[in-house]
Design an enzyme around this catalytic site. Sequence first.
Site, PDB file in Angstrom:
ATOM      1  N   HIS A 126       8.084  -8.710  14.517  1.00  0.00           N
ATOM      2  CA  HIS A 126       9.265  -9.201  13.801  1.00  0.00           C
ATOM      3  C   HIS A 126      10.581  -8.808  14.472  1.00  0.00           C
ATOM      4  O   HIS A 126      11.626  -8.838  13.844  1.00  0.00           O
ATOM      5  CB  HIS A 126       9.235  -8.699  12.342  1.00  0.00           C
ATOM      6  N   PRO A 221      -1.488   3.711  -0.196  1.00  0.00           N
ATOM      7  CA  PRO A 221      -1.673   4.352  -1.498  1.00  0.00           C
ATOM      8  C   PRO A 221      -2.114   3.373  -2.588  1.00  0.00           C
ATOM      9  O   PRO A 221      -2.622   3.783  -3.630  1.00  0.00           O
ATOM     10  CB  PRO A 221      -0.283   4.913  -1.850  1.00  0.00           C
TER      11      PRO A 221
HETATM   12  P1  OAD Z   1       5.990  -4.136   2.101  1.00  0.00           P
HETATM   13  O1  OAD Z   1       7.220  -3.489   1.545  1.00  0.00           O
HETATM   14  O2  OAD Z   1       5.634  -5.479   1.587  1.00  0.00           O
HETATM   15  O3  OAD Z   1       4.726  -3.202   1.817  1.00  0.00           O
HETATM   16  C1  OAD Z   1       4.723  -1.828   2.106  1.00  0.00           C
HETATM   17  C2  OAD Z   1       3.328  -1.290   1.841  1.00  0.00           C
HETATM   18  O4  OAD Z   1       3.310   0.084   2.205  1.00  0.00           O
HETATM   19  C3  OAD Z   1       2.881  -1.363   0.379  1.00  0.00           C
HETATM   20  O5  OAD Z   1       1.572  -1.917   0.317  1.00  0.00           O
HETATM   21  C4  OAD Z   1       2.869   0.100  -0.078  1.00  0.00           C
HETATM   22  O6  OAD Z   1       1.860   0.383  -1.034  1.00  0.00           O
HETATM   23  C5  OAD Z   1       2.591   0.818   1.236  1.00  0.00           C
HETATM   24  N1  OAD Z   1       3.066   2.218   1.320  1.00  0.00           N
HETATM   25  C6  OAD Z   1       4.100   2.814   0.676  1.00  0.00           C
HETATM   26  N2  OAD Z   1       4.223   4.095   1.065  1.00  0.00           N
HETATM   27  C7  OAD Z   1       3.244   4.332   1.972  1.00  0.00           C
HETATM   28  C8  OAD Z   1       2.841   5.461   2.742  1.00  0.00           C
HETATM   29  N3  OAD Z   1       3.471   6.643   2.664  1.00  0.00           N
HETATM   30  N4  OAD Z   1       1.789   5.330   3.586  1.00  0.00           N
HETATM   31  C9  OAD Z   1       1.121   4.148   3.696  1.00  0.00           C
HETATM   32  N5  OAD Z   1       1.458   3.046   2.997  1.00  0.00           N
HETATM   33  C10 OAD Z   1       2.494   3.126   2.151  1.00  0.00           C
HETATM   34  O7  OAD Z   1       6.130  -4.102   3.682  1.00  0.00           O
HETATM   35  P2  OAD Z   1       5.379  -4.976   4.785  1.00  0.00           P
HETATM   36  O8  OAD Z   1       3.950  -5.202   4.431  1.00  0.00           O
HETATM   37  O9  OAD Z   1       5.685  -4.358   6.095  1.00  0.00           O
HETATM   38  O10 OAD Z   1       9.254  -9.348   7.171  1.00  0.00           O
HETATM   39  O11 OAD Z   1       6.148  -6.342   4.688  1.00  0.00           O
HETATM   40  C11 OAD Z   1       5.842  -7.360   5.591  1.00  0.00           C
HETATM   41  C12 OAD Z   1       7.074  -8.121   5.973  1.00  0.00           C
HETATM   42  O12 OAD Z   1       7.732  -8.603   4.815  1.00  0.00           O
HETATM   43  C13 OAD Z   1       8.151  -7.297   6.661  1.00  0.00           C
HETATM   44  O13 OAD Z   1       7.943  -7.120   8.032  1.00  0.00           O
HETATM   45  C14 OAD Z   1       9.359  -8.110   6.410  1.00  0.00           C
HETATM   46  C15 OAD Z   1       9.127  -8.281   4.949  1.00  0.00           C
HETATM   47  O14 OAD Z   1       9.913  -9.089   4.238  1.00  0.00           O
HETATM   48  C16 OAD Z   1      10.371  -9.950   7.631  1.00  0.00           C
HETATM   49  O15 OAD Z   1      11.470  -9.474   7.478  1.00  0.00           O
HETATM   50  C17 OAD Z   1      10.101 -11.243   8.351  1.00  0.00           C
END
Ligand code: OAD
Length: 251
Positions: A126, A221
């Site tokens: 991204h 988590p």
């Molecule tokens: P999200 O904010 O959608 O998800 C974050 C994930 O991390 C969730 O499933 C949480 O449960 C998990 N989480 C939280 N704390 C954690 C920890 N300490 N260890 C492990 N996991 C943890 O973020 P992304 O999946 O990265 O795209 O989102 C995908 C894309 O959507 C991003 O890259 C961005 C966004 O909108 C664009 O901007 C194009």
Amino acid sequence: MPDSVSRQGLEDSRLVRAIRESGRVGVLTGAGISAESGIPTFRGAEGLWKKFRPEELANFDAFMANPELVWAWYRFRRDIVRKAEPNPGHRALAAWETRVGEFTLITQNVDGLHARAGSKHLVELHGNLERDRCLDCGRTCTGARAEEGDPIPVCSCGGRMRPDVVWFGEYLPEDALIQADRAAAGCDLFLAVGTSAVVHPAASLPRLAKRRGAMLIEINPEPTPVSAYADFTLYGPAGQLLPELLRILDA
Ligand code: OAD
């Protein structure tokens, strides 16, 4: 180790064997891996900025309608990222890379923390928050300056700059996507770490890896769509679980 971390999963002999014997590792990370560095996730409680959801700001129409607002959000995020440090999860992945033949780290994050932790074979799907891209000539650079009284940075050609990140509705960089697909299809162990796995095409990579025969381990988590077909979901924070997996590898 807190109760939320599943010890039972970590001691499973299939998981231990896969970690120790895998020579081709693919990893997909999302915002969750940087949560313990103090960077808010997108869909977590702190994902809103001035009541805007990320989807409302991270798109081209929003930028054209109000570039000052979108740039204010990106400056806010740059400030957070510049003050942040890689955490033990980022560092464990960088160390893992030095111990196996093939290791590809695919990230949806734009915060640059994997590179700062020392990861080398890194695919940034991204883009990168620190880079700007000219709307006119397409040149990318870091540290483009705004002119006096104008909050929008300008290129040396005079064009306006946007952050060099992928916004909703935009295509991912083709070479990054090809590398990511290749790594997912060709690995024997795939880790999905800290991603809600709802934004495609990145969210399809764990399934591709699994379909091609890789063992799939998820670290989060909370359950996600990946949990339904992962071989193991380790429920807990990446900053604790990834160092645990590295200890298994090194034992
Ligand atoms: P999200 O904010 O959608 O998800 C974050 C994930 O991390 C969730 O499933 C949480 O449960 C998990 N989480 C939280 N704390 C954690 C920890 N300490 N260890 C492990 N996991 C943890 O973020 P992304 O999946 O990265 O795209 O989102 C995908 C894309 O959507 C991003 O890259 C961005 C966004 O909108 C664009 O901007 C194009």
